[in-house]
Design a protein around this motif. Structure first.
Motif, PDB file in Angstrom:
ATOM      1  N   ILE A 178       0.862  -1.182   0.000  1.00  0.00           N
ATOM      2  CA  ILE A 178       0.000   0.000   0.000  1.00  0.00           C
ATOM      3  C   ILE A 178       0.898   1.232   0.000  1.00  0.00           C
ATOM      4  N   ILE A 179       0.581   2.205  -0.847  1.00  0.00           N
ATOM      5  CA  ILE A 179       1.345   3.451  -0.912  1.00  0.00           C
ATOM      6  C   ILE A 179       0.386   4.614  -0.708  1.00  0.00           C
ATOM      7  N   THR A 180       0.592   5.357   0.367  1.00  0.00           N
ATOM      8  CA  THR A 180      -0.261   6.494   0.688  1.00  0.00           C
ATOM      9  C   THR A 180       0.543   7.783   0.620  1.00  0.00           C
ATOM     10  N   PHE A 181       0.045   8.740  -0.141  1.00  0.00           N
ATOM     11  CA  PHE A 181       0.696  10.043  -0.242  1.00  0.00           C
ATOM     12  C   PHE A 181      -0.005  11.036   0.679  1.00  0.00           C
ATOM     13  N   SER A 182       0.795  11.737   1.454  1.00  0.00           N
ATOM     14  CA  SER A 182       0.272  12.648   2.473  1.00  0.00           C
ATOM     15  C   SER A 182       0.108  14.064   1.918  1.00  0.00           C
ATOM     16  N   PHE A 183      -1.059  14.650   2.185  1.00  0.00           N
ATOM     17  CA  PHE A 183      -1.381  16.021   1.767  1.00  0.00           C
ATOM     18  C   PHE A 183      -2.068  16.765   2.912  1.00  0.00           C
ATOM     19  N   SER A 184      -1.818  18.060   2.996  1.00  0.00           N
ATOM     20  CA  SER A 184      -2.669  18.933   3.800  1.00  0.00           C
ATOM     21  C   SER A 184      -3.369  19.938   2.881  1.00  0.00           C
ATOM     22  N   THR A 185      -2.917  19.973   1.630  1.00  0.00           N
ATOM     23  CA  THR A 185      -3.454  20.878   0.620  1.00  0.00           C
ATOM     24  C   THR A 185      -2.941  20.433  -0.746  1.00  0.00           C
ATOM     25  N   THR A 186      -3.606  20.856  -1.799  1.00  0.00           N
ATOM     26  CA  THR A 186      -3.070  20.696  -3.150  1.00  0.00           C
ATOM     27  C   THR A 186      -2.653  22.045  -3.726  1.00  0.00           C
ATOM     28  N   ASP A 187      -2.749  23.092  -2.923  1.00  0.00           N
ATOM     29  CA  ASP A 187      -2.398  24.441  -3.344  1.00  0.00           C
ATOM     30  C   ASP A 187      -0.918  24.682  -3.060  1.00  0.00           C
ATOM     31  N   ALA A 188      -0.153  24.993  -4.097  1.00  0.00           N
ATOM     32  CA  ALA A 188       1.295  25.155  -3.951  1.00  0.00           C
ATOM     33  C   ALA A 188       1.656  26.276  -2.975  1.00  0.00           C
ATOM     34  N   LYS A 189       0.910  27.372  -2.989  1.00  0.00           N
ATOM     35  CA  LYS A 189       1.222  28.501  -2.110  1.00  0.00           C
ATOM     36  C   LYS A 189       1.029  28.123  -0.645  1.00  0.00           C
ATOM     37  N   ILE A 190      -0.062  27.430  -0.351  1.00  0.00           N
ATOM     38  CA  ILE A 190      -0.314  26.989   1.024  1.00  0.00           C
ATOM     39  C   ILE A 190       0.753  25.983   1.441  1.00  0.00           C
TER      40      ILE A 190
ATOM     41  N   LYS B 224      -0.468   9.227  -9.317  1.00  0.00           N
ATOM     42  CA  LYS B 224      -1.006   8.797 -10.610  1.00  0.00           C
ATOM     43  C   LYS B 224      -0.178   7.666 -11.196  1.00  0.00           C
ATOM     44  N   PHE B 225       1.137   7.775 -11.097  1.00  0.00           N
ATOM     45  CA  PHE B 225       2.022   6.748 -11.634  1.00  0.00           C
ATOM     46  C   PHE B 225       1.822   5.420 -10.898  1.00  0.00           C
ATOM     47  N   CYS B 226       1.651   5.508  -9.593  1.00  0.00           N
ATOM     48  CA  CYS B 226       1.448   4.291  -8.796  1.00  0.00           C
ATOM     49  C   CYS B 226       0.137   3.594  -9.135  1.00  0.00           C
ATOM     50  N   THR B 227      -0.924   4.370  -9.303  1.00  0.00           N
ATOM     51  CA  THR B 227      -2.205   3.749  -9.635  1.00  0.00           C
ATOM     52  C   THR B 227      -2.163   3.128 -11.034  1.00  0.00           C
ATOM     53  N   LYS B 228      -1.456   3.781 -11.966  1.00  0.00           N
ATOM     54  CA  LYS B 228      -1.327   3.218 -13.312  1.00  0.00           C
ATOM     55  C   LYS B 228      -0.543   1.906 -13.307  1.00  0.00           C
ATOM     56  N   ASN B 229       0.280   1.731 -12.274  1.00  0.00           N
ATOM     57  CA  ASN B 229       1.063   0.508 -12.149  1.00  0.00           C
ATOM     58  C   ASN B 229       0.425  -0.469 -11.160  1.00  0.00           C
ATOM     59  N   ASN B 230      -0.877  -0.269 -10.933  1.00  0.00           N
ATOM     60  CA  ASN B 230      -1.714  -1.238 -10.217  1.00  0.00           C
ATOM     61  C   ASN B 230      -1.396  -1.407  -8.740  1.00  0.00           C
ATOM     62  N   PHE B 231      -0.818  -0.374  -8.112  1.00  0.00           N
ATOM     63  CA  PHE B 231      -0.647  -0.416  -6.668  1.00  0.00           C
ATOM     64  C   PHE B 231      -1.916   0.076  -5.984  1.00  0.00           C
ATOM     65  N   THR B 232      -2.165  -0.424  -4.789  1.00  0.00           N
ATOM     66  CA  THR B 232      -3.212   0.152  -3.944  1.00  0.00           C
ATOM     67  C   THR B 232      -2.662   1.459  -3.395  1.00  0.00           C
ATOM     68  N   THR B 233      -3.218   2.561  -3.857  1.00  0.00           N
ATOM     69  CA  THR B 233      -2.631   3.879  -3.598  1.00  0.00           C
ATOM     70  C   THR B 233      -3.723   4.889  -3.249  1.00  0.00           C
ATOM     71  N   GLY B 234      -3.456   5.713  -2.245  1.00  0.00           N
ATOM     72  CA  GLY B 234      -4.441   6.713  -1.864  1.00  0.00           C
ATOM     73  C   GLY B 234      -3.813   7.900  -1.174  1.00  0.00           C
TER      74      GLY B 234
END
Length: 307
Positions: free
Chosen positions: A163-175, A194-204
């Motif tokens: 499982i690969i999880t990417f951590s975010f608090s925002t998608t806004d570059a300035k914030i 996006k690359f991970c999901t295209k390569n069939n990993f469980t990603t969120g």
């Protein structure tokens, strides 16, 4: 080894000896599915102002002094060998306290070496990161996903054992530049996801924490869910913020200073909510999770890895 950041500080890596590298959790968390945790580094060069670790003694100047556990591979070999003999298989979460893919990892490659040991003993793994450097190790992560042995309670519930999880608090570059000054840009994380999901990993996505009145605004939440849906995220794990106060380098102080500088009209609200507390009030948290449920249904994005 040191790394100089645009935001004006230099992070230095020092080597230390550790007594243990594999930590057994008391209970398997329903969000992260962790049976074990590994943190190859202590301290964090990503310098997220809101980090909950800043509320402990380990969080003091955590961005400037990063330690690497130089005997980590040897320790993990010994500990996993014993666990495998007992068939005590379970998810190993990497990145629970410090990101396993800090800038130093590109040269040091400690995380990669640990993954090789994890593969050897057939343990499933869950990576939580803010870095696209994880893409370097997709070969090992794919092999782990093929050969790992799941704990009994999860057998048949996951199509991939990595499982690969990417951590975010925002998608806004300035914030992001304000509150995560040393971390890779949100756009870079989205591309990696996006690359991970295209390569069939469980990603969120670990959407933790959202910043009150800054990244939790209705229109920004919609933008984020649309972005995560567009890149194929399998799930979103959202949470409100906690801010702890211990001194001049704690998360509460640092976030207050950033709000004062960049969002002065919000400073009174932050003092109102966090002046005598480390979290937002119950009515806010209730409304937050209600909104998350609504967006989850609208965008067909579960709020759990295993819904």
């Amino acid at each position: 080894m040191s790394y100089e950041f645009r935001s004006g500080y230099t992070s230095v890596l020092q080597e230390i000896e550790s007594k243990s590298i594999l930590n057994k959790t008391k209970h398997q968390d329903s969000w992260f599915l962790d049976n074990y945790t590994i943190n190859p580094y202590s301290g964090c060069s990503f310098n997220c102002l809101y980090c909950y670790i800043r509320g402990s003694k380990y969080g003091i100047h955590m961005e400037k002094k990063v330690s690497v556990k130089r005997n980590a591979v040897e320790l993990l070999e010994k500990q996993l060998k014993n666990r495998a003999k007992k068939e005590a298989f379970g998810y190993i979460v990497m990145g629970s306290s410090t990101d396993a893919y800090l800038h130093f990892e590109e040269e040091y490659q400690l995380t990669r070496q640990l993954l090789q040991v994890i593969l050897k003993y057939k343990f499933p793994v869950h990576i939580i990161t803010k870095s696209s450097l994880v893409l370097r190790d997709l070969d090992l992560l794919h092999e782990i996903g093929e050969h790992a042995i799941l704990p009994e309670n999860l057998k048949g519930k996951l199509k991939h054992k990595t499982i690969i999880t990417f951590s975010f608090s925002t998608t806004d570059a300035k914030i992001g530049k304000i509150f995560e000054p040393g971390a890779p840009a949100p756009s870079e994380r989205l591309e990696a996801l996006k690359f991970c999901t295209k390569n069939n990993f469980t990603t969120g996505v670990s959407l933790m924490p959202l910043l009150p009145f800054i990244s939790d605004r209705g229109e920004h939440l919609v933008e984020m869910f649309e972005a995560f849906k567009a890149v194929g995220a399998n799930y979103i794990l959202p949470a409100t913020i906690t801010l702890f106060g211990l001194g001049k380098a704690d998360s509460k102080t640092l976030v207050f200073e950033a709000v004062k500088k960049h969002y002065p009209d919000l400073l009174e609200k932050y003092h109102q909510f966090f002046g005598n507390s480390h979290e937002m009030p119950p009515y806010y948290r209730d409304a937050f999770y209600k909104k998350m449920q609504e967006l989850s249904l609208e965008y067909d994005l579960p709020l759990r890895i295993i819904p």
